[in-house]
Scaffold this motif. Structure first.
Motif, PDB file in Angstrom:
ATOM      1  N   PRO A  34       0.835  -1.209   0.000  1.00 38.75           N
ATOM      2  CA  PRO A  34       0.000   0.000   0.000  1.00 38.75           C
ATOM      3  C   PRO A  34       0.870   1.259   0.000  1.00 38.75           C
ATOM      4  O   PRO A  34       1.821   1.363   0.777  1.00 38.75           O
ATOM      5  CB  PRO A  34      -0.811  -0.141   1.282  1.00 38.75           C
ATOM      6  CG  PRO A  34      -0.872  -1.613   1.527  1.00 38.75           C
ATOM      7  CD  PRO A  34       0.472  -2.134   1.080  1.00 38.75           C
ATOM      8  N   THR A  35       0.548   2.173  -0.888  1.00 41.99           N
ATOM      9  CA  THR A  35       1.381   3.361  -1.079  1.00 41.99           C
ATOM     10  C   THR A  35       0.507   4.583  -1.292  1.00 41.99           C
ATOM     11  O   THR A  35      -0.497   4.522  -1.992  1.00 41.99           O
ATOM     12  CB  THR A  35       2.282   3.179  -2.318  1.00 41.99           C
ATOM     13  OG1 THR A  35       3.057   1.986  -2.160  1.00 41.99           O
ATOM     14  CG2 THR A  35       3.205   4.356  -2.523  1.00 41.99           C
ATOM     15  N   SER A  36       0.903   5.681  -0.698  1.00 43.13           N
ATOM     16  CA  SER A  36       0.298   6.985  -0.958  1.00 43.13           C
ATOM     17  C   SER A  36       1.398   7.932  -1.409  1.00 43.13           C
ATOM     18  O   SER A  36       2.526   7.858  -0.922  1.00 43.13           O
ATOM     19  CB  SER A  36      -0.346   7.564   0.307  1.00 43.13           C
ATOM     20  OG  SER A  36      -1.516   6.876   0.636  1.00 43.13           O
ATOM     21  N   VAL A  37       1.051   8.804  -2.318  1.00 42.52           N
ATOM     22  CA  VAL A  37       1.986   9.822  -2.793  1.00 42.52           C
ATOM     23  C   VAL A  37       1.376  11.180  -2.500  1.00 42.52           C
ATOM     24  O   VAL A  37       0.231  11.437  -2.875  1.00 42.52           O
ATOM     25  CB  VAL A  37       2.262   9.668  -4.306  1.00 42.52           C
ATOM     26  CG1 VAL A  37       3.184  10.774  -4.800  1.00 42.52           C
ATOM     27  CG2 VAL A  37       2.848   8.294  -4.611  1.00 42.52           C
ATOM     28  N   VAL A  38       2.116  12.028  -1.818  1.00 45.22           N
ATOM     29  CA  VAL A  38       1.678  13.398  -1.568  1.00 45.22           C
ATOM     30  C   VAL A  38       2.319  14.282  -2.634  1.00 45.22           C
ATOM     31  O   VAL A  38       3.545  14.319  -2.768  1.00 45.22           O
ATOM     32  CB  VAL A  38       2.076  13.877  -0.152  1.00 45.22           C
ATOM     33  CG1 VAL A  38       1.702  15.345   0.035  1.00 45.22           C
ATOM     34  CG2 VAL A  38       1.421  13.016   0.913  1.00 45.22           C
ATOM     35  N   VAL A  39       1.486  14.954  -3.414  1.00 44.42           N
ATOM     36  CA  VAL A  39       1.948  15.832  -4.480  1.00 44.42           C
ATOM     37  C   VAL A  39       1.787  17.277  -4.030  1.00 44.42           C
ATOM     38  O   VAL A  39       0.690  17.690  -3.650  1.00 44.42           O
ATOM     39  CB  VAL A  39       1.142  15.584  -5.779  1.00 44.42           C
ATOM     40  CG1 VAL A  39       1.533  16.593  -6.852  1.00 44.42           C
ATOM     41  CG2 VAL A  39       1.341  14.156  -6.268  1.00 44.42           C
ATOM     42  N   THR A  40       2.887  18.022  -4.055  1.00 41.99           N
ATOM     43  CA  THR A  40       2.843  19.448  -3.728  1.00 41.99           C
ATOM     44  C   THR A  40       2.654  20.206  -5.045  1.00 41.99           C
ATOM     45  O   THR A  40       3.564  20.301  -5.858  1.00 41.99           O
ATOM     46  CB  THR A  40       4.135  19.884  -3.011  1.00 41.99           C
ATOM     47  OG1 THR A  40       5.272  19.397  -3.739  1.00 41.99           O
ATOM     48  CG2 THR A  40       4.193  19.338  -1.607  1.00 41.99           C
ATOM     49  N   THR A  41       1.443  20.719  -5.248  1.00 45.22           N
ATOM     50  CA  THR A  41       1.067  21.274  -6.549  1.00 45.22           C
ATOM     51  C   THR A  41       1.643  22.656  -6.855  1.00 45.22           C
ATOM     52  O   THR A  41       1.549  23.113  -7.985  1.00 45.22           O
ATOM     53  CB  THR A  41      -0.464  21.319  -6.695  1.00 45.22           C
ATOM     54  OG1 THR A  41      -1.005  22.145  -5.665  1.00 45.22           O
ATOM     55  CG2 THR A  41      -1.062  19.923  -6.629  1.00 45.22           C
ATOM     56  N   ALA A  42       2.246  23.297  -5.871  1.00 44.06           N
ATOM     57  CA  ALA A  42       2.883  24.600  -6.107  1.00 44.06           C
ATOM     58  C   ALA A  42       4.400  24.492  -5.970  1.00 44.06           C
ATOM     59  O   ALA A  42       5.084  25.465  -5.701  1.00 44.06           O
ATOM     60  CB  ALA A  42       2.329  25.646  -5.139  1.00 44.06           C
TER      61      ALA A  42
END
Length: 101
Positions: A34-42
């Motif tokens: 199980p994996t989550s990716v946090v994307v910083t959009t700025a």
């Protein structure tokens, strides 16, 4: 700047260059937990498209976006948004883990 001031500038530049050369594309698709990716959009340091490409390469990864930059954990409103998003990402991983894991 404070973090880097106590270190050898040459070593810091070498470390930054090594990070810039890092490429997980040859093996990232093999991640099977199980994996989550946090994307910083700025983000002005790691392009958002590169972050999304990483997330897509991991089968079944959940993606959590936060409207913040690369250094958002430094403080203020973006720090709170990042921590909230990180918490949600961690809960996704915990919920997807097999019982007893």
């Amino acid at each position: 700047v404070e973090e880097f001031s106590g270190h050898d500038p040459r070593a810091v530049l070498q470390a930054a260059a090594a990070i810039g050369r890092f490429d997980s594309s040859s093996w990232i698709g093999e991640v099977d937990v199980p994996t989550s990716v946090v994307v910083t959009t700025a983000d002005q340091i790691v392009p958002t498209m590169r972050q999304f490409r990483l997330a897509r390469a991991i089968r079944h990864a959940s993606v959590h976006c936060v409207d913040a930059g690369h250094l958002c954990v430094k403080g203020g409103e973006t720090k709170s948004r990042f921590y909230s998003t990180l918490r949600d990402a961690c809960l996704d991983v915990a919920g997807a883990a097999p019982p007893g894991a």
